[in-house]
Write an enzyme that holds these catalytic residues in place. Structure first.
Site, short mmCIF file in Angstrom:
data_model
loop_
_atom_site.label_atom_id
_atom_site.label_comp_id
_atom_site.label_asym_id
_atom_site.label_seq_id
_atom_site.Cartn_x
_atom_site.Cartn_y
_atom_site.Cartn_z
N HIS A 73 61.87 51.11 83.28
CA HIS A 73 61.68 50.38 82.02
C HIS A 73 62.93 50.39 81.13
O HIS A 73 63.48 51.45 80.84
CB HIS A 73 60.51 51.05 81.27
CG HIS A 73 60.02 50.32 80.09
ND1 HIS A 73 59.64 50.95 78.94
CD2 HIS A 73 59.81 49.00 79.86
CE1 HIS A 73 59.22 50.07 78.06
NE2 HIS A 73 59.31 48.87 78.59
N ARG A 74 63.37 49.22 80.72
CA ARG A 74 64.55 49.04 79.86
C ARG A 74 65.78 49.74 80.47
O ARG A 74 66.51 50.45 79.76
CB ARG A 74 64.30 49.54 78.44
CG ARG A 74 63.07 48.94 77.78
CD ARG A 74 62.88 49.39 76.35
NE ARG A 74 61.54 49.08 75.88
CZ ARG A 74 61.03 49.49 74.72
NH1 ARG A 74 61.76 50.22 73.90
NH2 ARG A 74 59.79 49.20 74.36
N GLU B 6 62.52 40.25 81.01
CA GLU B 6 61.54 39.91 79.96
C GLU B 6 62.21 39.10 78.87
O GLU B 6 63.13 39.57 78.19
CB GLU B 6 60.91 41.17 79.35
CG GLU B 6 59.84 40.74 78.35
CD GLU B 6 59.21 41.85 77.53
OE1 GLU B 6 59.29 43.03 77.91
OE2 GLU B 6 58.63 41.51 76.48
N LYS C 297 62.40 37.95 75.39
CA LYS C 297 61.88 38.59 74.17
C LYS C 297 62.46 37.85 72.97
O LYS C 297 63.42 38.31 72.35
CB LYS C 297 62.35 40.06 74.20
CG LYS C 297 61.87 40.94 73.11
CD LYS C 297 60.47 41.39 73.32
CE LYS C 297 60.35 42.78 73.90
NZ LYS C 297 58.93 43.10 74.17
N HIS D 279 65.86 45.16 72.82
CA HIS D 279 64.40 45.08 72.66
C HIS D 279 63.97 44.65 71.26
O HIS D 279 63.13 43.77 71.11
CB HIS D 279 63.77 46.44 72.99
CG HIS D 279 62.28 46.45 72.86
ND1 HIS D 279 61.63 46.69 71.65
CD2 HIS D 279 61.29 46.24 73.76
CE1 HIS D 279 60.32 46.62 71.84
NE2 HIS D 279 60.09 46.35 73.11
N GLU E 87 63.46 46.76 84.51
CA GLU E 87 63.00 45.76 83.55
C GLU E 87 63.94 45.84 82.36
O GLU E 87 64.44 46.91 82.03
CB GLU E 87 61.56 46.08 83.11
CG GLU E 87 60.94 45.08 82.14
CD GLU E 87 61.08 45.43 80.67
OE1 GLU E 87 60.56 44.69 79.84
OE2 GLU E 87 61.73 46.45 80.33
N ASP F 63 59.35 54.75 81.99
CA ASP F 63 60.62 55.24 81.41
C ASP F 63 61.25 56.30 82.31
O ASP F 63 62.42 56.63 82.16
CB ASP F 63 60.36 55.87 80.04
CG ASP F 63 59.68 54.91 79.07
OD1 ASP F 63 59.81 53.69 79.23
OD2 ASP F 63 59.01 55.42 78.13
N ASP G 239 65.04 43.41 78.40
CA ASP G 239 64.60 42.39 77.45
C ASP G 239 65.77 41.49 77.03
O ASP G 239 66.86 42.00 76.76
CB ASP G 239 64.03 43.07 76.20
CG ASP G 239 62.99 44.12 76.56
OD1 ASP G 239 61.88 43.73 76.95
OD2 ASP G 239 63.30 45.33 76.48
#
Ligand code: G3P
Ligand code: MG
Length: 239
Positions: free
Chosen positions: A9-10, A111, A113, A51, A36, A233, A38
């Site tokens: 994540h991120r 993603e 955003k 984000h 992933e 995470d 944003d």
């Protein structure tokens, strides 16, 4: 090739400052196969990877991403807030992140955003860059968003790229929207998922992934009811 079961994540935001190049490298070092991140627009129309709409949390600066040009955004320190060891990490552009993913061999959920009111522009520009720059050596990315406007733009400009609708809850409405937008997957906040809601999604022939899952026990429970993937995470806990 479909997305890996564990999506970092991120970047790997449990161990490095989220959505930075260092975070992508950390995900790879921890064993992740997919990440992933944003995407958002700068004031001068560049796609950057961040984000929050506001800069405070991850750079300490005042103001909004959408009000600042890329050159100014890239003077900010996006690493120190997490740990001094990452001082000097920048807010990367989507193009920079894609280049690094190519070097590292990482797949990705991109993603979209958008800052408020910029759903169309953010999607159009993100899709344009993904179409132009995505390395053929990598698996096809998944474009995701909470914004149905952004997903409709992605559907229009790149119908061939798989899409996922992000939702927090309201599974049935999510299934209907995902069908309208021809999404291959729903990405849902994990507390909203139990075996009945998971079954509804899977019966609709839509893939189901959950965010943000950091506990092994919870991940196993989700996999047991048919969830195909999780965003975490801490990918190393599951790999
Ligand atoms: O894409 C899954 C997840 O990242 C959605 O939530 O707020 O972390 O972008 P958020
Ligand atoms: Mg995200």
């Amino acid at each position: 090739m479909s997305a890996s079961k564990i999506i970092s994540h991120r970047g790997a935001c449990g161990s490095a400052p989220e959505n930075t190049l260092a975070s992508m490298r950390k995900a790879k070092a921890l064993g992740a196969e997919w990440v992933e991140f944003d995407t958002m627009l700068s004031a001068d129309g560049h796609v950057v990877v961040i984000h929050d709409e506001t800069l405070k949390r991850t750079t300490g600066a005042a103001g909004k991403v959408a009000d600042m040009d890329l050159a100014d955004l890239q003077t900010l320190d996006a690493g120190s807030w997490f740990d001094e060891a990452f001082a000097g990490e920048k807010i990367p552009t989507l193009i920079e992140v894609i280049g690094l993913l190519g070097e590292l061999g990482l797949g990705a959920v991109v993603e979209i955003k958008p800052s408020q009111g910029l759903d169309e522009e953010t999607a159009a520009k993100t899709v344009e860059i993904v179409k132009e720059c995505w390395p053929t050596s990598l698996p096809t990315p998944i474009l995701s968003s909470f914004s149905d406007i952004s997903l409709a733009i992605a559907q229009h400009h790149a119908p061939e790229l798989p899409r996922a609708l992000n939702i927090n809850k309201k599974i049935e409405a999510g299934i209907n929207k995902a069908n309208t937008l021809e999404c291959v997957a729903l990405h849902c906040q994990h507390p909203a998922i139990d075996s009945a809601s998971a079954r509804k999604v899977l019966d609709a022939e839509i893939d189901l992934r959950c965010f943000t899952v950091n506990e092994v026990e919870r991940a196993n429970a989700l996999f047991a009811i048919g969830v195909q993937g999780i965003f975490s995470d801490y990918p190393e806990r599951f790999l």
